[in-house]
Design a protein around this motif. Structure first.
Motif, short mmCIF file in Angstrom:
data_model
loop_
_atom_site.label_atom_id
_atom_site.label_comp_id
_atom_site.label_asym_id
_atom_site.label_seq_id
_atom_site.Cartn_x
_atom_site.Cartn_y
_atom_site.Cartn_z
N LYS A 4 -3.54 -3.43 8.20
CA LYS A 4 -2.75 -2.55 7.08
C LYS A 4 -3.33 -2.87 5.56
O LYS A 4 -3.23 -4.05 5.40
CB LYS A 4 -1.12 -2.61 7.20
N ALA A 5 -3.39 -1.80 5.00
CA ALA A 5 -4.11 -2.31 3.71
C ALA A 5 -2.77 -2.76 3.00
O ALA A 5 -1.72 -1.81 2.85
CB ALA A 5 -4.62 -0.98 3.07
N LYS A 8 -0.68 -3.38 -4.12
CA LYS A 8 -0.97 -4.50 -4.88
C LYS A 8 0.05 -3.79 -6.16
O LYS A 8 -0.05 -2.64 -6.41
CB LYS A 8 -2.34 -4.63 -5.59
N ALA A 9 0.37 -4.83 -7.05
CA ALA A 9 1.35 -4.21 -8.29
C ALA A 9 0.10 -4.14 -9.36
O ALA A 9 -0.47 -5.04 -9.70
CB ALA A 9 2.36 -5.53 -8.41
N VAL A 10 0.34 -2.77 -9.85
CA VAL A 10 -0.81 -2.35 -10.76
C VAL A 10 -0.13 -2.10 -12.08
O VAL A 10 1.17 -1.24 -12.15
CB VAL A 10 -1.47 -1.09 -10.39
N LYS A 51 3.25 -0.27 -7.30
CA LYS A 51 2.72 -0.84 -5.89
C LYS A 51 1.91 0.55 -5.39
O LYS A 51 2.36 1.14 -4.99
CB LYS A 51 3.93 -1.23 -5.01
N LEU A 52 0.56 0.06 -5.52
CA LEU A 52 -0.54 0.79 -4.98
C LEU A 52 -1.32 0.31 -3.74
O LEU A 52 -1.81 -1.01 -3.99
CB LEU A 52 -1.28 1.44 -6.17
N LYS A 53 -1.67 1.10 -2.74
CA LYS A 53 -2.40 0.49 -1.99
C LYS A 53 -4.05 0.65 -2.40
O LYS A 53 -4.28 1.20 -3.32
CB LYS A 53 -2.40 1.44 -0.66
N ILE A 87 -9.15 7.50 -14.03
CA ILE A 87 -9.34 7.22 -12.70
C ILE A 87 -8.97 5.36 -12.90
O ILE A 87 -9.25 4.84 -13.81
CB ILE A 87 -10.88 7.15 -12.53
N ILE A 88 -8.36 5.18 -11.72
CA ILE A 88 -8.10 3.67 -11.43
C ILE A 88 -8.54 3.35 -9.94
O ILE A 88 -8.21 4.19 -9.24
CB ILE A 88 -6.81 3.25 -11.74
N GLU A 89 -9.37 2.33 -9.83
CA GLU A 89 -9.65 1.82 -8.46
C GLU A 89 -8.83 0.40 -8.27
O GLU A 89 -9.02 -0.52 -9.05
CB GLU A 89 -11.10 1.53 -8.63
N VAL A 90 -8.25 0.58 -7.03
CA VAL A 90 -7.40 -0.55 -6.64
C VAL A 90 -8.09 -1.37 -5.66
O VAL A 90 -8.36 -0.46 -4.59
CB VAL A 90 -5.99 -0.10 -6.46
#
Length: 91
Positions: A4-5, A8-10, A51-53, A87-90
């Motif tokens: 599972k991915a 992360k806190a962004v 919190k984003l995957k 755009i944001i890339e996590v």
């Protein structure tokens, strides 16, 4: 079995010392302009940690009811309203 991915806190920030309210909307909250509010610090910077995957997300800030791009974001894509989304890339 696939791993599972992990989320992360962004940290999102928007400098608007005179604003009465700032929120964020994007792919991660179904573009809900109300539910994800930011909190203003003493220096007038509004902040939220989400919190984003891992993945690519489009988003915008809503400052006193007006949709705005993140001035710190340098990657944007056109949207169906004739403006652009950030755009944001996590990873």
């Amino acid at each position: 079995m696939a791993e599972k991915a992990l989320s992360k806190a962004v940290q999102f920030k928007y400098e608007a010392p005179d604003a009465g309210s700032v929120s964020i909307a994007g792919d991660f909250n179904n573009w809900d302009a109300i539910t994800t509010g930011l909190k203003k610090d003493k220096g007038g910077v509004w902040k939220a940690s989400l919190k984003l995957k891992p993945g690519r997300y489009e988003y915008k800030f809503i400052v006193d009811g007006e949709w705005r791009n993140d001035p710190c974001c340098h990657q944007c894509v056109p949207n169906r309203f004739g403006t652009a989304n950030c755009i944001i890339e996590v990873k």
